[in-house]
Scaffold this motif. Structure first.
Motif, PDB file in Angstrom:
ATOM      1  N   SER A 181       0.809  -1.221   0.000  1.00 17.30           N
ATOM      2  CA  SER A 181       0.000   0.000   0.000  1.00 17.30           C
ATOM      3  C   SER A 181       0.835   1.262   0.000  1.00 17.30           C
ATOM      4  CB  SER A 181      -0.922   0.002   1.225  1.00 17.30           C
ATOM      5  OG  SER A 181      -0.156   0.038   2.416  1.00 17.30           O
ATOM      6  N   PRO A 186      -1.915   7.916   0.834  1.00 18.36           N
ATOM      7  CA  PRO A 186      -2.109   7.205   2.107  1.00 18.36           C
ATOM      8  C   PRO A 186      -3.001   7.994   3.060  1.00 18.36           C
ATOM      9  CG  PRO A 186       0.187   7.089   1.435  1.00 18.36           C
ATOM     10  CD  PRO A 186      -0.489   8.026   0.482  1.00 18.36           C
ATOM     11  N   GLU A 187      -3.780   7.291   3.814  1.00 21.54           N
ATOM     12  CA  GLU A 187      -4.783   7.908   4.679  1.00 21.54           C
ATOM     13  C   GLU A 187      -4.160   8.874   5.677  1.00 21.54           C
ATOM     14  OE1 GLU A 187      -8.372   8.984   6.067  1.00 21.54           O
ATOM     15  OE2 GLU A 187      -8.029   7.611   4.378  1.00 21.54           O
ATOM     16  N   HIS A 188      -2.997   8.537   6.214  1.00 19.74           N
ATOM     17  CA  HIS A 188      -2.430   9.341   7.304  1.00 19.74           C
ATOM     18  C   HIS A 188      -1.975  10.723   6.847  1.00 19.74           C
ATOM     19  CE1 HIS A 188       1.837   8.978   6.084  1.00 19.74           C
ATOM     20  NE2 HIS A 188       1.461   7.821   5.566  1.00 19.74           N
ATOM     21  N   ARG A 230      -3.559  12.422   4.005  1.00 16.68           N
ATOM     22  CA  ARG A 230      -4.515  12.986   3.037  1.00 16.68           C
ATOM     23  C   ARG A 230      -4.721  14.486   3.261  1.00 16.68           C
ATOM     24  NH1 ARG A 230      -7.327   9.672  -0.247  1.00 16.68           N
ATOM     25  NH2 ARG A 230      -7.272   7.419   0.192  1.00 16.68           N
TER      26      ARG A 230
END
Length: 520
Positions: free
Chosen positions: A268, A438-440, A442
């Motif tokens: 990912s 990546p979510e962290h 965004r």
């Protein structure tokens, strides 16, 4: 034998379709992860690593798919040479690599009356590994013994009596000393390979083993990955080598943070951009060149290389521009935090390496000090580019012209050249733009891109091009510079010019006052 730990590469699809007993001869060039090479596992001597390394890090070329192990082994014995390493691979759920000795032991054990053709083929292979034109008969037999230890240990620790006798007969060498040399070389190399798995090694031990391995690796490709790994381990325990590394490596804090946040899901994580990947590989190659020169006794060459790229001094306090950049950039703050975290981890009282591997601890400390100094330069340069200092109109014009050159000088200190800075910034911008984000990060990526783009757009007018418009620290130029330094060191030395009386007086005055003319 290496069990499969990665999916089957597309290039091996022919092997999967050939049936369960098929074995392929594969040319494989594994590429170590440029980010995690410090924690690279000990290479398995005699294997290419295809079954352990993810396919994305491989250059795989299938030479031939054989219907069974015997046909594959005979073909391997015919093709193996000093140019490259051939792997023997079968497939089930994934690629499984076999050593030639493993297949030979299995085949000879299954044959009730022995396999005369196979033994003869092994003998011809052993003779060929002697080399067509060795530097000396001793060097040729040592290379053949090393090849046996790398590839045939699973069959027998030492060359089979029939194989050795036939090889000596073909070479016209019936001296008992030859057999003793082969036995001694095989046993020495076997002990060396076993020591590679020791948990803690001193730098002196690693250097001694590398000096044994290096000349053999020139004619035995299977030893090259082990020699390179050993050279990396020496460099990790050498403070000047780590300072050189800190000067040449790009900042990849964004990618390192993405890896940490992904945990056990590396798929990912966005791929590191090609620009900074290339700079990392270049830095590693240059550090290896320095380490190999120094520990081969070519200390003048090593010092010339080291002095060409001096380590920056760590500032007692970051500049206002560096602090402003860190306040605005989450990546910059994480880069600084990671230095503090690594330093704390290295000096933790419960860290066994603190006592068991003090040389690596010292080199790590030297690297972190130089790297923090480098980050101070990089963040100061980017801060000045993104938000140029506005001077009052009361400042004289000639001083305003001097101040206008400061961002360019800072950029040169931080990156080396304008082009190298542009390469790194373009790579970082391209990396952050990869989807999915990546979510962290965004929420922070858009602001980070705006900061980097502002700095990048300010680079072009700030720093004039190098000589003839060519970058001074780009890949080709660094390689040429390293070669020039090495060539110059081999030239006859010119006697130094005696110091002038004025220079002698300056030196005496400096000694009396307790000062030194040049500070690092």
């Amino acid at each position: 034998m290496s069990e499969p730990t990665s999916p089957l590469p597309e290039d091996l699809s022919l092997l999967a379709a050939a049936g369960p007993g098929a074995v392929a001869l594969v040319e494989s060039d594994p590429v170590l992860d440029p980010v995690t090479w410090e924690e690279a596992p000990v290479p398995v001597v005699g294997e290419s690593g295809l079954a352990r390394t993810p396919p994305a890090g491989e250059s795989v070329s299938v030479l031939q798919v054989c219907p069974g192990p015997r046909e594959a082994l005979l073909k391997w014995l015919e093709l193996d040479g000093a140019e490259g390493q051939l792997a023997l691979v079968s497939t089930g759920e994934g690629p499984t690599e076999h050593t030639p000795g493993e297949l030979a032991a299995r085949l000879l054990q299954d044959s009730a009356s022995g396999d005369a053709e196979l033994v003869e083929a092994i003998g011809h292979w052993f003779t060929r590994r002697f080399g067509p034109r060795p530097q000396s008969p001793e060097a040729g037999w040592a290379a053949a013994a090393a090849a046996w230890t790398c590839h045939m240990r699973a069959l027998a620790e030492l060359p089979l009596t029939a194989v050795l006798a036939a090889a000596q007969d073909r070479a016209g060498d019936d001296s008992p000393a030859t057999g003793e040399l082969i036995v001694r070389t095989s046993l020495t190399l076997t002990d060396l390979i076993d020591r590679m798995n020791a948990p803690h090694r001193t730098r002196a031990d690693l250097v001694a083993d590398w000096r044994t391995l290096q000349p053999l690796a020139a004619t035995v490709p299977a030893l090259r990955s082990a020699a390179d790994w050993m050279l990396d381990q020496i460099a990790l325990r050498d403070a000047p080598a780590q300072q050189l590394r800190a000067v040449l490596e790009p900042d990849i804090s964004d990618h390192q943070r993405d890896r940490r946040e992904a945990g056990g899901l590396p798929a990912s994580v966005p791929a590191l951009d090609a620009a900074r990947t290339s700079q990392l590989a270049q830095a590693r190659h240059t550090v290896r060149s320095y380490t190999a020169a120094f520990y081969s006794g070519r200390t003048e060459e090593a010092e010339l290389l080291r002095n060409a790229f001096p380590a920056p001094a760590r500032s007692l306090e970051a500049s206002a521009q560096a602090q402003a950049w860190r306040q605005a950039s989450l990546t910059a703050r994480h880069a600084l935090d990671s230095v503090a975290a690594r330093r704390a981890a290295a000096t933790a009282e419960d860290d066994t390496a603190y006592f068991a591997d003090p040389e690596r601890l010292h080199a790590e400390s030297a690297y972190l000090t130089a790297w923090q100094g480098r980050l101070d330069l990089v963040h100061d340069a980017l801060g000045r580019l993104a938000a140029p200092v506005a001077l009052s109109h009361e400042v004289p014009e000639d001083l305003r012209a001097i101040a206008a050159q400061v961002p360019g000088r800072r950029l040169a200190e931080a990156f080396g050249t304008r082009e190298r800075a542009l390469t790194a910034l373009d790579g970082q911008i391209g990396y952050l733009q990869q989807e999915p984000i990546p979510e962290h990060r965004r929420k922070s990526t858009r602001g980070e891109l705006a900061l980097l783009t502002a700095a990048r757009d300010s680079v072009v007018p700030r720093l004039p091009a190098g000589e003839h418009g060519k970058p001074g620290l780009d890949e080709d130029v660094i390689r040429r510079r390293v070669e020039q330094i090495m060539d110059a060191a081999r030239a006859p030395l010119v006697p130094p010019t005696p110091p002038t009386a004025a220079l002698q007086d300056h030196g005496r005055n400096a000694q009396q006052s307790g000062t030194i003319g040049m500070q690092p």
